[in-house]
Enzyme design. Structure first.
Site, PDB file in Angstrom:
ATOM      1  N   ALA A 176       0.833  -1.204   0.000  1.00 57.91           N
ATOM      2  CA  ALA A 176       0.000   0.000   0.000  1.00 57.91           C
ATOM      3  C   ALA A 176       0.866   1.252   0.000  1.00 57.91           C
ATOM      4  CB  ALA A 176      -0.916  -0.004   1.226  1.00 57.91           C
ATOM      5  N   HIS A 177       0.415   2.268  -0.724  1.00 59.65           N
ATOM      6  CA  HIS A 177       1.087   3.560  -0.775  1.00 59.65           C
ATOM      7  C   HIS A 177       2.522   3.448  -1.292  1.00 59.65           C
ATOM      8  CE1 HIS A 177      -2.417   4.625   1.543  1.00 59.65           C
ATOM      9  NE2 HIS A 177      -2.024   3.861   2.549  1.00 59.65           N
ATOM     10  N   ARG A 178       2.768   2.484  -2.173  1.00 54.11           N
ATOM     11  CA  ARG A 178       4.091   2.246  -2.764  1.00 54.11           C
ATOM     12  C   ARG A 178       5.127   1.783  -1.751  1.00 54.11           C
ATOM     13  NH1 ARG A 178       3.778   2.002  -8.396  1.00 54.11           N
ATOM     14  NH2 ARG A 178       2.272   3.540  -9.088  1.00 54.11           N
ATOM     15  N   LEU A 179       4.694   1.349  -0.590  1.00 52.17           N
ATOM     16  CA  LEU A 179       5.621   0.797   0.403  1.00 52.17           C
ATOM     17  C   LEU A 179       5.720  -0.711   0.174  1.00 52.17           C
ATOM     18  CD1 LEU A 179       4.619   2.844   3.577  1.00 52.17           C
ATOM     19  CD2 LEU A 179       6.525   3.218   2.001  1.00 52.17           C
ATOM     20  N   HIS A 180       6.370  -1.078  -0.926  1.00 49.79           N
ATOM     21  CA  HIS A 180       6.461  -2.467  -1.335  1.00 49.79           C
ATOM     22  C   HIS A 180       7.388  -3.254  -0.405  1.00 49.79           C
ATOM     23  CE1 HIS A 180       4.641  -0.694  -4.794  1.00 49.79           C
ATOM     24  NE2 HIS A 180       5.751  -0.108  -5.205  1.00 49.79           N
TER      25      HIS A 180
END
Length: 201
Positions: A176-180
């Site tokens: 989520a939110h590019r927090l891979h």
């Protein structure tokens, strides 16, 4: 380091890769084993194309091709390659870099024999990566070989497998939110054990 749990759990990165591929086979609508294979030519210019990953062995990823193709010539000249596989359905990818050696013995023979006869004839007929006069000329060569090769075409000497033995394997999952989530397994040589690090997204 964060404990590796869930989809990242395991002590062997090839086991994890095999598990992810098996899961992708149940969800990905087409060719879950399609990988983008990268090589480098004699001028140092990168080259990439899609090939099919046919097996994951205990210490290698295996694919097959024409040994006279551009990819094979590039692999044979420096013995290195990389690939990435992305599964949109799972929102995951794997990246691999390593050393490559040929598989042109009984395993390659068995895999070639498992292919549909038409694909085997096509492998004989295609001068992969090289110029051809026309589609009609290619189809004429297929027809000629179709009559000549019999019911069980053997594997041609110019066609076989490659075994990519990894020095690096990176597992990525969408967050989520590019927090891979990313974990990289690496080793300096094939004789060393892998070390694993969590990477920033």
């Amino acid at each position: 380091m964060d404990p590796r749990v869930g989809i990242f759990a395991g002590d062997d990165p090839l086991d994890i890769a095999r598990r992810w591929l098996e899961e992708a086979g149940r969800h990905e609508p087409s060719d879950p084993n399609a990988i983008a294979l990268a090589t480098v030519d004699s001028e140092g210019l990168p080259d990439v194309r899609i090939v099919l990953l046919k097996s994951i062995e205990s210490d290698a990823f295996v694919f097959y091709t024409n040994y006279e193709s551009a990819k094979a010539r590039q692999i044979d000249s420096n013995g290195r390659a990389a690939f990435a596989v992305h599964w949109k359905s799972l929102r995951r990818q794997i990246r691999v870099r390593g050393l490559v050696e040929r598989e042109d013995g009984p395993i390659a023979d068995a895999y070639f024999r498992s292919r549909p006869r038409e694909s085997r004839v096509g492998a004989w007929a295609s001068p992969q990566s090289r110029a051809i006069a026309s589609r009609a000329a290619l189809e004429a060569e297929v027809a000629r070989l179709d009559a000549e090769l019999g019911e069980d075409p053997p594997r041609p000497a110019f066609w076989g497998g490659y075994r990519l033995r990894p020095l690096e394997i990176e597992f990525w999952a969408d967050g989520a939110h590019r927090l891979h989530d990313r974990y990289k397994w690496s080793r300096p040589t094939l004789n060393h054990p892998f070390e694993v690090l969590r990477l920033g997204p």
